[in-house]
Design an enzyme around this catalytic site. Structure first.
Site, PDB file in Angstrom:
ATOM      1  N   ARG A  57       0.825  -1.210   0.000  1.00 13.26           N
ATOM      2  CA  ARG A  57       0.000   0.000   0.000  1.00 13.26           C
ATOM      3  C   ARG A  57       0.855   1.255   0.000  1.00 13.26           C
ATOM      4  O   ARG A  57       0.414   2.315  -0.427  1.00 13.26           O
ATOM      5  CB  ARG A  57      -0.942  -0.017   1.205  1.00 13.26           C
ATOM      6  CG  ARG A  57      -1.816   1.225   1.322  1.00 13.26           C
ATOM      7  CD  ARG A  57      -3.082   0.969   2.143  1.00 13.26           C
ATOM      8  NE  ARG A  57      -2.800   0.395   3.434  1.00 13.26           N
ATOM      9  CZ  ARG A  57      -2.475   1.098   4.525  1.00 13.26           C
ATOM     10  NH1 ARG A  57      -2.363   2.419   4.443  1.00 13.26           N
ATOM     11  NH2 ARG A  57      -2.267   0.490   5.677  1.00 13.26           N
ATOM     12  N   TYR A 110     -11.972  18.004 -17.669  1.00 12.50           N
ATOM     13  CA  TYR A 110     -12.420  16.622 -17.855  1.00 12.50           C
ATOM     14  C   TYR A 110     -13.636  16.383 -16.962  1.00 12.50           C
ATOM     15  O   TYR A 110     -13.684  16.843 -15.813  1.00 12.50           O
ATOM     16  CB  TYR A 110     -11.288  15.672 -17.510  1.00 12.50           C
ATOM     17  CG  TYR A 110     -11.718  14.240 -17.345  1.00 12.50           C
ATOM     18  CD1 TYR A 110     -12.358  13.554 -18.379  1.00 12.50           C
ATOM     19  CD2 TYR A 110     -11.481  13.560 -16.157  1.00 12.50           C
ATOM     20  CE1 TYR A 110     -12.761  12.246 -18.223  1.00 12.50           C
ATOM     21  CE2 TYR A 110     -11.864  12.244 -15.994  1.00 12.50           C
ATOM     22  CZ  TYR A 110     -12.518  11.586 -17.027  1.00 12.50           C
ATOM     23  OH  TYR A 110     -12.920  10.302 -16.870  1.00 12.50           O
ATOM     24  N   ASP A 182      -3.137  18.829 -15.048  1.00  8.74           N
ATOM     25  CA  ASP A 182      -3.368  17.527 -15.680  1.00  8.74           C
ATOM     26  C   ASP A 182      -2.697  17.556 -17.055  1.00  8.74           C
ATOM     27  O   ASP A 182      -3.120  18.289 -17.949  1.00  8.74           O
ATOM     28  CB  ASP A 182      -4.869  17.271 -15.814  1.00  8.74           C
ATOM     29  CG  ASP A 182      -5.181  15.881 -16.363  1.00  8.74           C
ATOM     30  OD1 ASP A 182      -4.318  15.286 -17.039  1.00  8.74           O
ATOM     31  OD2 ASP A 182      -6.301  15.399 -16.144  1.00  8.74           O
ATOM     32  N   LYS A 207      -3.725   6.232 -20.384  1.00  6.78           N
ATOM     33  CA  LYS A 207      -3.803   6.783 -21.726  1.00  6.78           C
ATOM     34  C   LYS A 207      -2.469   6.616 -22.471  1.00  6.78           C
ATOM     35  O   LYS A 207      -2.003   5.511 -22.659  1.00  6.78           O
ATOM     36  CB  LYS A 207      -4.235   8.244 -21.652  1.00  6.78           C
ATOM     37  CG  LYS A 207      -5.454   8.493 -20.738  1.00  6.78           C
ATOM     38  CD  LYS A 207      -6.672   7.686 -21.106  1.00  6.78           C
ATOM     39  CE  LYS A 207      -7.958   8.154 -20.423  1.00  6.78           C
ATOM     40  NZ  LYS A 207      -8.001   7.981 -18.971  1.00  6.78           N
TER      41      LYS A 207
END
Length: 390
Positions: A57, A110, A182, A207
């Site tokens: 984690r 977005y 971003d 992406k």
């Protein structure tokens, strides 16, 4: 281990030690945790991001390789990988904002990010103001005493607005605000926001960085070590960590990014240029076209104009749906940045959570179709679009 019974030996399998050579590709460390001879060393590893590996984690050797690779490309001091692009964005926003804080975001966002900001407002008491992505004066005017963060997109999804990063980040830095950008659509090959003053750069590694439509992941890259450590400690408790195999897939894809991106951009130029002249199309939204409002800013900021564009069809939603039902080569599917060409209808998919007023603010209408251009032969793509328009 020969002194132990088979049941015990089956649990404690031997680990290979490689001497005199090294693997060409980064190994997949598919383990949830790491064992120690010294408990103090384990405690040290759990307290800081650059300590010994302890628990999945917090991080993992394969994940760390991806973090270092993307951070290096962006020019950051450290990277923080997550299980999705929204995981990276949410980790940053939730890790840095508290109730009563004020966030300034660009108008064109977005849909997932816009939806999350609405959640911050309605559920967590964060206030938000929206400004044009190219207007530092509007940014300065929107600042309040409780303003903490400015949020921008290098190339906005889906209409291609390009943020004036040097001007906007300069205002944020002057006023002591954290700037988050971003950079998914541009990738660090077309733009490196940290070089223009950004504090944090986010990616959906799903992406272009991964590039093969087979993994979901995210990344936040930091220009400042103290800011990185602050968000890392929050992330360790939040738990958005990616799986090692997902990180490995992203590393594999990253190696061909430059080759793929060159074809993405070239194919997009051909399609956008021809569609702009087609009688069934009322507008094409790609910052590489002189008609786009961000054309001048994009020419100064970007090495190329990206592989995603949108276009508006005469006939509105019915025409858009007819076009998407008629394509044969392009796929009707979400996401972008893979080798295949994908199309979607933003108003009912990526930006479905927005109201009609919010869609209008983003420049999206019912006839808008978004195209994430792949690396197929450009003429085959054009033939497919041309027959679908007919």
């Amino acid at each position: 281990m020969t002194d132990y019974r088979p049941e015990t030996r089956a649990v404690h399998v031997p680990h290979p030690v490689i001497e005199g050579s090294r693997p060409i590709t980064v190994p997949i460390y598919q383990t949830s945790g790491f064992a120690f001879d010294d408990p103090e060393t384990m405690a040290d590893g759990m307290s800081r991001p650059d300590g010994p590996f302890t628990y999945g984690r917090y991080t993992n050797p394969t994940v760390r390789s991806l973090e270092q690779a993307v951070s290096g490309l962006e020019g950051g001091v450290a990277g923080l990988a997550t299980g999705s692009g929204m995981g990276a964005i949410n980790t940053v926003l939730l890790g840095l904002l508290k109730p009563g804080d004020h966030l300034i975001a660009q108008r064109a966002l977005y849909g997932g990010t816009a939806g999350m900001i609405n959640e911050l407002v309605s559920r967590f008491g964060v206030e938000v103001s929206y400004v044009p992505e190219h207007d530092p004066a509007a940014l300065r005017a929107a600042v309040r005493p409780q303003t903490k963060l400015v949020y921008l997109e290098t190339i906005a999804n889906p209409m291609g607005q390009v943020a004036d990063l040097p001007a906007m980040c300069a205002v944020a830095r002057e006023l002591g605000l954290i700037s988050v950008v971003d950079n998914t659509f541009a990738t660090p090959l077309l733009c490196r926001p940290i070089e223009h003053g950004a504090d944090i750069v986010c990616h959906s590694t799903t992406k272009y960085l991964s590039g093969h439509t087979d993994v979901v992941g995210g990344m936040a890259v930091f220009a400042d070590d103290a800011l990185y450590r602050k968000v890392w400690h929050f992330s360790a408790e939040l738990g958005p960590t990616p799986d090692p195999f997902a990180a490995w897939l992203s590393l594999r894809g990253l190696q061909t990014l430059a080759l793929r991106l060159e074809r993405h951009c070239a194919n997009t130029r051909l399609l956008a240029t021809r569609l702009a002249e087609h009688p069934s199309v009322t507008a094409v939204h790609w910052p590489g076209l002189p008609s786009h409002p961000s054309y001048e800013v994009a020419g100064k900021l970007l090495a190329d104009f990206g592989g995603v564009f949108a276009f508006d069809l005469a006939g509105g939603r019915a025409a858009g749906e007819r076009f998407m039902r008629s394509v044969r080569l392009a796929l009707v599917a979400p996401s972008l940045g893979g080798v295949e060409t994908l199309i979607l209808h933003p108003a009912t998919t990526s930006h479905r959570s927005l109201t009609a007023e919010e869609l209008a603010r983003h420049g999206i209408n019912e006839g808008t179709v978004r195209v994430a251009v792949g690396i197929e032969h450009a003429e085959d793509l054009w033939a497919d679009f041309e027959q679908a328009l007919t």
